[in-house]
Design a protein around this motif. Structure first.
Motif, PDB file in Angstrom:
ATOM      1  N   ARG A   1       1.132  16.719  -0.328  1.00  0.00           N
ATOM      2  CA  ARG A   1       1.064  15.453   0.425  1.00  0.00           C
ATOM      3  C   ARG A   1       0.721  14.298  -0.509  1.00  0.00           C
ATOM      4  NH1 ARG A   1       0.814  14.638   5.499  1.00  0.00           N
ATOM      5  NH2 ARG A   1      -0.811  13.061   5.366  1.00  0.00           N
ATOM      6  N   LEU A   2      -0.227  14.505  -1.377  1.00  0.00           N
ATOM      7  CA  LEU A   2      -0.629  13.471  -2.330  1.00  0.00           C
ATOM      8  C   LEU A   2       0.546  13.076  -3.222  1.00  0.00           C
ATOM      9  CD1 LEU A   2      -2.801  11.749  -3.731  1.00  0.00           C
ATOM     10  CD2 LEU A   2      -3.432  13.781  -5.036  1.00  0.00           C
ATOM     11  N   GLU A   3       1.273  14.055  -3.718  1.00  0.00           N
ATOM     12  CA  GLU A   3       2.407  13.787  -4.602  1.00  0.00           C
ATOM     13  C   GLU A   3       3.547  13.064  -3.885  1.00  0.00           C
ATOM     14  OE1 GLU A   3       3.566  17.445  -6.485  1.00  0.00           O
ATOM     15  OE2 GLU A   3       1.780  17.482  -7.757  1.00  0.00           O
ATOM     16  N   ARG A   4       3.613  13.216  -2.572  1.00  0.00           N
ATOM     17  CA  ARG A   4       4.666  12.530  -1.804  1.00  0.00           C
ATOM     18  C   ARG A   4       4.195  11.175  -1.286  1.00  0.00           C
ATOM     19  NH1 ARG A   4       5.633  15.762   2.735  1.00  0.00           N
ATOM     20  NH2 ARG A   4       3.921  17.101   2.161  1.00  0.00           N
ATOM     21  N   GLY A   5       2.966  10.788  -1.630  1.00  0.00           N
ATOM     22  CA  GLY A   5       2.464   9.480  -1.236  1.00  0.00           C
ATOM     23  C   GLY A   5       1.874   9.437   0.151  1.00  0.00           C
ATOM     24  N   HIS A   6       1.540  10.603   0.696  1.00  0.00           N
ATOM     25  CA  HIS A   6       0.933  10.650   2.026  1.00  0.00           C
ATOM     26  C   HIS A   6      -0.592  10.594   1.917  1.00  0.00           C
ATOM     27  CE1 HIS A   6       4.681  11.438   4.147  1.00  0.00           C
ATOM     28  NE2 HIS A   6       5.000  12.246   3.148  1.00  0.00           N
ATOM     29  N   SER A   7      -1.221  10.401   3.032  1.00  0.00           N
ATOM     30  CA  SER A   7      -2.661  10.233   3.082  1.00  0.00           C
ATOM     31  C   SER A   7      -3.407  11.536   2.771  1.00  0.00           C
ATOM     32  CB  SER A   7      -3.057   9.742   4.487  1.00  0.00           C
ATOM     33  OG  SER A   7      -4.442   9.593   4.569  1.00  0.00           O
TER      34      SER A   7
ATOM     35  N   ILE B   1       1.088  11.381 -10.392  1.00  0.00           N
ATOM     36  CA  ILE B   1       0.333  12.632 -10.301  1.00  0.00           C
ATOM     37  C   ILE B   1       1.274  13.824 -10.448  1.00  0.00           C
ATOM     38  CG2 ILE B   1      -0.964  14.096  -8.690  1.00  0.00           C
ATOM     39  CD1 ILE B   1      -2.343  11.427  -7.780  1.00  0.00           C
ATOM     40  N   ARG B   2       2.420  13.791  -9.769  1.00  0.00           N
ATOM     41  CA  ARG B   2       3.387  14.889  -9.874  1.00  0.00           C
ATOM     42  C   ARG B   2       3.870  15.048 -11.315  1.00  0.00           C
ATOM     43  NH1 ARG B   2       7.513  13.076  -7.021  1.00  0.00           N
ATOM     44  NH2 ARG B   2       6.618  13.744  -5.058  1.00  0.00           N
ATOM     45  N   LEU B   3       4.212  13.936 -11.947  1.00  0.00           N
ATOM     46  CA  LEU B   3       4.710  13.980 -13.321  1.00  0.00           C
ATOM     47  C   LEU B   3       3.675  14.595 -14.260  1.00  0.00           C
ATOM     48  CD1 LEU B   3       6.909  13.089 -15.389  1.00  0.00           C
ATOM     49  CD2 LEU B   3       5.628  10.957 -15.600  1.00  0.00           C
ATOM     50  N   GLU B   4       2.444  14.125 -14.166  1.00  0.00           N
ATOM     51  CA  GLU B   4       1.389  14.627 -15.047  1.00  0.00           C
ATOM     52  C   GLU B   4       1.012  16.063 -14.711  1.00  0.00           C
ATOM     53  OE1 GLU B   4       0.059  13.120 -17.790  1.00  0.00           O
ATOM     54  OE2 GLU B   4       1.650  11.676 -17.434  1.00  0.00           O
ATOM     55  N   ARG B   5       0.965  16.395 -13.443  1.00  0.00           N
ATOM     56  CA  ARG B   5       0.591  17.747 -13.038  1.00  0.00           C
ATOM     57  C   ARG B   5       1.591  18.765 -13.545  1.00  0.00           C
ATOM     58  NH1 ARG B   5       3.245  21.099 -10.231  1.00  0.00           N
ATOM     59  NH2 ARG B   5       4.071  19.520  -8.837  1.00  0.00           N
ATOM     60  N   ARG B   6       2.876  18.442 -13.509  1.00  0.00           N
ATOM     61  CA  ARG B   6       3.916  19.386 -13.946  1.00  0.00           C
ATOM     62  C   ARG B   6       3.752  19.805 -15.402  1.00  0.00           C
ATOM     63  NH1 ARG B   6       9.358  16.947 -11.114  1.00  0.00           N
ATOM     64  NH2 ARG B   6       8.981  17.875  -9.072  1.00  0.00           N
ATOM     65  N   HIS B   7       3.088  18.983 -16.195  1.00  0.00           N
ATOM     66  CA  HIS B   7       2.886  19.308 -17.607  1.00  0.00           C
ATOM     67  C   HIS B   7       1.717  20.243 -17.834  1.00  0.00           C
ATOM     68  CE1 HIS B   7       5.906  16.547 -19.046  1.00  0.00           C
ATOM     69  NE2 HIS B   7       5.392  15.602 -18.278  1.00  0.00           N
ATOM     70  N   VAL B   8       0.825  20.346 -16.846  1.00  0.00           N
ATOM     71  CA  VAL B   8      -0.398  21.114 -17.093  1.00  0.00           C
ATOM     72  C   VAL B   8      -0.710  22.198 -16.070  1.00  0.00           C
ATOM     73  CG1 VAL B   8      -1.501  19.264 -18.402  1.00  0.00           C
ATOM     74  CG2 VAL B   8      -1.859  19.399 -15.949  1.00  0.00           C
ATOM     75  N   ALA B   9      -0.169  22.097 -14.863  1.00  0.00           N
ATOM     76  CA  ALA B   9      -0.592  23.049 -13.833  1.00  0.00           C
ATOM     77  C   ALA B   9       0.420  23.119 -12.693  1.00  0.00           C
ATOM     78  CB  ALA B   9      -1.954  22.628 -13.271  1.00  0.00           C
ATOM     79  N   THR B  10       0.304  24.174 -11.915  1.00  0.00           N
ATOM     80  CA  THR B  10       1.077  24.265 -10.680  1.00  0.00           C
ATOM     81  C   THR B  10       0.306  23.538  -9.584  1.00  0.00           C
ATOM     82  OG1 THR B  10      -0.021  26.277  -9.924  1.00  0.00           O
ATOM     83  CG2 THR B  10       1.932  26.558 -11.338  1.00  0.00           C
TER      84      THR B  10
ATOM     85  N   ALA C   1       0.837  -1.203   0.000  1.00  0.00           N
ATOM     86  CA  ALA C   1       0.000   0.000   0.000  1.00  0.00           C
ATOM     87  C   ALA C   1       0.869   1.249   0.000  1.00  0.00           C
ATOM     88  CB  ALA C   1      -0.931  -0.009   1.202  1.00  0.00           C
ATOM     89  N   GLU C   2       1.958   1.209   0.752  1.00  0.00           N
ATOM     90  CA  GLU C   2       2.872   2.348   0.787  1.00  0.00           C
ATOM     91  C   GLU C   2       3.505   2.564  -0.589  1.00  0.00           C
ATOM     92  OE1 GLU C   2       6.984   3.285   3.029  1.00  0.00           O
ATOM     93  OE2 GLU C   2       5.315   2.674   4.317  1.00  0.00           O
ATOM     94  N   GLU C   3       3.908   1.479  -1.228  1.00  0.00           N
ATOM     95  CA  GLU C   3       4.491   1.588  -2.562  1.00  0.00           C
ATOM     96  C   GLU C   3       3.467   2.133  -3.556  1.00  0.00           C
ATOM     97  OE1 GLU C   3       6.731  -1.065  -5.989  1.00  0.00           O
ATOM     98  OE2 GLU C   3       5.875  -2.084  -4.260  1.00  0.00           O
ATOM     99  N   LEU C   4       2.234   1.665  -3.467  1.00  0.00           N
ATOM    100  CA  LEU C   4       1.180   2.149  -4.357  1.00  0.00           C
ATOM    101  C   LEU C   4       0.966   3.650  -4.160  1.00  0.00           C
ATOM    102  CD1 LEU C   4      -1.133   1.771  -6.369  1.00  0.00           C
ATOM    103  CD2 LEU C   4      -2.577   1.111  -4.430  1.00  0.00           C
ATOM    104  N   ALA C   5       0.891   4.092  -2.929  1.00  0.00           N
ATOM    105  CA  ALA C   5       0.695   5.520  -2.653  1.00  0.00           C
ATOM    106  C   ALA C   5       1.857   6.342  -3.208  1.00  0.00           C
ATOM    107  CB  ALA C   5       0.543   5.747  -1.155  1.00  0.00           C
ATOM    108  N   ARG C   6       3.060   5.854  -3.029  1.00  0.00           N
ATOM    109  CA  ARG C   6       4.252   6.564  -3.505  1.00  0.00           C
ATOM    110  C   ARG C   6       4.263   6.630  -5.041  1.00  0.00           C
ATOM    111  NH1 ARG C   6       7.420   4.005  -0.557  1.00  0.00           N
ATOM    112  NH2 ARG C   6       8.039   2.401  -2.024  1.00  0.00           N
ATOM    113  N   LYS C   7       3.977   5.513  -5.698  1.00  0.00           N
ATOM    114  CA  LYS C   7       3.983   5.468  -7.162  1.00  0.00           C
ATOM    115  C   LYS C   7       2.868   6.339  -7.749  1.00  0.00           C
ATOM    116  CE  LYS C   7       7.174   2.295  -7.934  1.00  0.00           C
ATOM    117  NZ  LYS C   7       8.317   2.412  -8.791  1.00  0.00           N
TER     118      LYS C   7
END
Length: 115
Positions: A58-64, A32-41, A21-27
């Motif tokens: 927090r979401l981009e770092r895999g936190h709850s 999300i970070r990769l895709e967001r950087r292409h379209v928005a801050t 679950a931790e790996e899934l959250a991190r990945k």
């Protein structure tokens, strides 16, 4: 023998969290970070998701974060369709009774000390 707490309990964050679950959250956060950087801050995405920049971080770092926030972010970044397709495929081909029993037995084995 490793106890339930040692294997599944994150004392630092006071949460139950299996390695998978931790790996899934991190990945997922990395995607999300990769895709967001292409379209928005982060601020822009936070506005679109009706959340804060800190929540997006927090979401981009895999936190709850709340599932609602996660789902809105996936939708806004046009990443939700593959997840919907995966869920639809699982719903069309649910696990057999044997597979469900095996999952339940594995769960109960882990939870036995707490029941």
């Amino acid at each position: 023998m490793i106890g339930f707490e040692d294997e599944y309990y994150d004392f630092e964050n006071n949460t139950l969290f299996a390695d998978e679950a931790e790996e899934l959250a991190r990945k997922l956060g990395e995607l999300i970070r990769l895709e967001r950087r292409h379209v928005a801050t982060q601020d822009d995405l936070a506005f679109l998701a009706n959340s804060s920049r800190a929540t997006i971080s927090r979401l981009e770092r895999g936190h709850s974060v709340s599932t609602h926030c996660l789902f809105v972010v996936l939708y806004r970044l046009e990443l939700s369709r593959p997840f919907v397709e995966l869920i639809n495929a699982q719903l069309k081909n649910p696990p057999s009774a044997r597979e469900r029993r095996a999952r339940r037995d594995a769960f109960l084995k882990v939870m036995a000390p707490f029941l």
